[in-house]
Design an enzyme around this catalytic site. Structure first.
Site, short mmCIF file in Angstrom:
data_model
loop_
_atom_site.label_atom_id
_atom_site.label_comp_id
_atom_site.label_asym_id
_atom_site.label_seq_id
_atom_site.Cartn_x
_atom_site.Cartn_y
_atom_site.Cartn_z
CB SER A 7 31.63 -8.84 -6.22
OG SER A 7 31.12 -9.31 -4.99
CG HIS A 32 32.25 -12.49 -8.47
ND1 HIS A 32 33.10 -13.48 -8.94
CD2 HIS A 32 32.48 -12.38 -7.14
CE1 HIS A 32 33.81 -13.95 -7.92
NE2 HIS A 32 33.45 -13.31 -6.82
CG ASP A 34 31.52 -12.88 -3.68
OD1 ASP A 34 32.48 -13.60 -4.02
OD2 ASP A 34 31.41 -11.69 -4.00
CG MET A 36 30.65 -15.60 1.47
SD MET A 36 31.22 -14.14 2.35
CE MET A 36 31.86 -13.15 0.98
CG HIS A 65 34.32 -16.64 -5.08
ND1 HIS A 65 34.86 -15.48 -4.56
CD2 HIS A 65 35.11 -17.64 -4.61
CE1 HIS A 65 35.90 -15.77 -3.82
NE2 HIS A 65 36.07 -17.07 -3.81
CG MET A 67 34.52 -17.56 -0.66
SD MET A 67 34.38 -15.78 -0.59
CE MET A 67 33.03 -15.54 -1.73
CG MET A 136 40.62 -15.61 -3.12
SD MET A 136 39.19 -14.75 -3.80
CE MET A 136 38.83 -13.55 -2.50
N GLY A 141 35.77 -13.31 2.36
CA GLY A 141 34.74 -13.18 3.38
C GLY A 141 34.05 -11.82 3.41
CG PHE A 142 34.37 -9.58 5.62
CD1 PHE A 142 33.12 -9.47 6.22
CD2 PHE A 142 35.29 -10.49 6.13
CE1 PHE A 142 32.81 -10.25 7.34
CE2 PHE A 142 34.98 -11.27 7.24
CZ PHE A 142 33.73 -11.15 7.84
N GLY A 143 33.71 -7.63 1.59
CA GLY A 143 34.04 -6.64 0.58
C GLY A 143 34.81 -5.48 1.20
N GLY A 144 35.39 -4.67 0.35
CA GLY A 144 35.99 -3.42 0.81
C GLY A 144 37.31 -3.55 1.56
CG ASP A 175 36.99 -11.76 -5.68
OD1 ASP A 175 36.70 -10.59 -5.38
OD2 ASP A 175 36.27 -12.75 -5.40
N GLY A 197 33.76 -5.30 -6.29
CA GLY A 197 32.51 -5.09 -5.56
C GLY A 197 32.34 -3.64 -5.19
CB SER A 198 33.64 -1.66 -2.33
OG SER A 198 34.96 -2.10 -2.48
C1 DX5 Z 1 35.41 -11.34 -0.94
C2 DX5 Z 1 34.64 -11.63 -2.21
C3 DX5 Z 1 34.71 -10.56 -3.22
C4 DX5 Z 1 34.26 -9.20 -2.75
C5 DX5 Z 1 35.24 -8.22 -3.29
O1 DX5 Z 1 35.59 -12.49 -0.24
O2 DX5 Z 1 35.08 -12.81 -2.81
O3 DX5 Z 1 34.11 -10.93 -4.43
O4 DX5 Z 1 32.97 -8.82 -3.13
O5 DX5 Z 1 34.95 -6.97 -2.79
P1 DX5 Z 1 35.85 -5.71 -3.10
O6 DX5 Z 1 35.93 -5.56 -4.57
O7 DX5 Z 1 35.12 -4.61 -2.41
O8 DX5 Z 1 37.20 -5.99 -2.48
ZN ZN Z 2 34.33 -13.27 -4.86
#
Ligand code: DX5
Ligand code: ZN
Length: 215
Positions: A7, A32, A34, A36, A65, A67, A136, A141-144, A175, A197-198
């Site tokens: 991601s 991937h 994202d 938003m 994806h 959102m 999900m 909404g956020f990574g990490g 995800d 992602g992270s």
């Molecule tokens: C979050 C995104 C993810 C995000 C995952 O809403 O849909 O794709 O990048 O990030 P990690 O892998 O860091 O949880």
């Molecule tokens: Zn995603």
């Protein structure tokens, strides 16, 4: 076979093309994206112009994806931008069946994502026509963020629902919070598309973590 989808939410946005080429070189099979809109989720990333801009830098399939509210308004633009998978949120689609048909009419593969609190049973009547169910494992909404363990049971339910509807070719994607620790349980539950992602972009050895997730 496992498909690892990095991601780019956790990539360096100032160097997106290089970041995408780097994970391609290091073994990723899909990218991937994202999208938003700051409404469906409390964060804003990028839209179709950015997808178009990075398309020419990789051969890998793009997995979008969405959102966003009104995801149906993105379909033609994503098709023109060369996206392969379009995943919409069940919670964002009043007319989900129509949206899935529109994605297929635009010659793309159609996925449906479920927020952590949304039951898998909400997809009972569309399971036969999806190419992918995205579970999900964090609130979008956020990574990490931290992986929600009950997603594992939802992955099993999604796999069982697809199989029961005769749609054995469709995949279950997961995800959120996927890393070295959480990946084994989601794979055992039946997820074959792993978004990370992270865990990938933050790794000192990206090839090694991609290989680990893919195994
Ligand atoms: C979050 C995104 C993810 C995000 C995952 O809403 O849909 O794709 O990048 O990030 P990690 O892998 O860091 O949880
Ligand atoms: Zn995603």
């Amino acid at each position: 076979m496992i498909t690892v989808c990095p991601s780019i939410l956790s990539a360096d946005f100032a160097n997106l093309a290089e970041e995408i080429q780097d994970v391609e070189k290091k073994g990723a099979r899909c990218i991937h994206l994202d999208l938003m809109d700051g409404h469906f989720v409390p964060n804003l990333t990028f839209g179709i112009p950015v997808v178009q801009a990075v398309r020419k830098y990789t051969q890998l399939p793009f997995d979008a994806h969405l959102m966003v509210e009104h995801p149906e308004t993105y379909i033609d633009g994503l098709a023109a931008a060369g996206v392969t998978y379009v995943t919409v949120h069940q919670e964002a689609c009043v007319h989900l069946d129509r949206v899935l048909q529109a994605i297929h009419d635009a010659h793309m593969k159609a996925g449906v994502a479920l927020n952590p609190a949304t039951p898998v049973t909400t997809l009972e009547w569309v399971a036969a026509q999806v190419d992918l169910i995205l579970i999900m494992s964090v609130n979008p909404g956020f990574g990490g963020q931290r992986f929600l363990p009950y997603a594992v049971e939802k992955i099993k339910q999604a796999r069982a629902l697809l199989d029961a509807s005769g749609n054995t070719c469709a995949a279950v994607q997961v995800d959120g919070g996927i890393n070295r620790k959480t990946a084994p349980s989601v794979k055992a539950a039946g997820a074959t598309f792993l978004v990370a992602g992270s865990a990938i972009f933050g790794a000192s050895d990206r090839a090694e973590i991609i290989r680990f997730l893919q195994a």
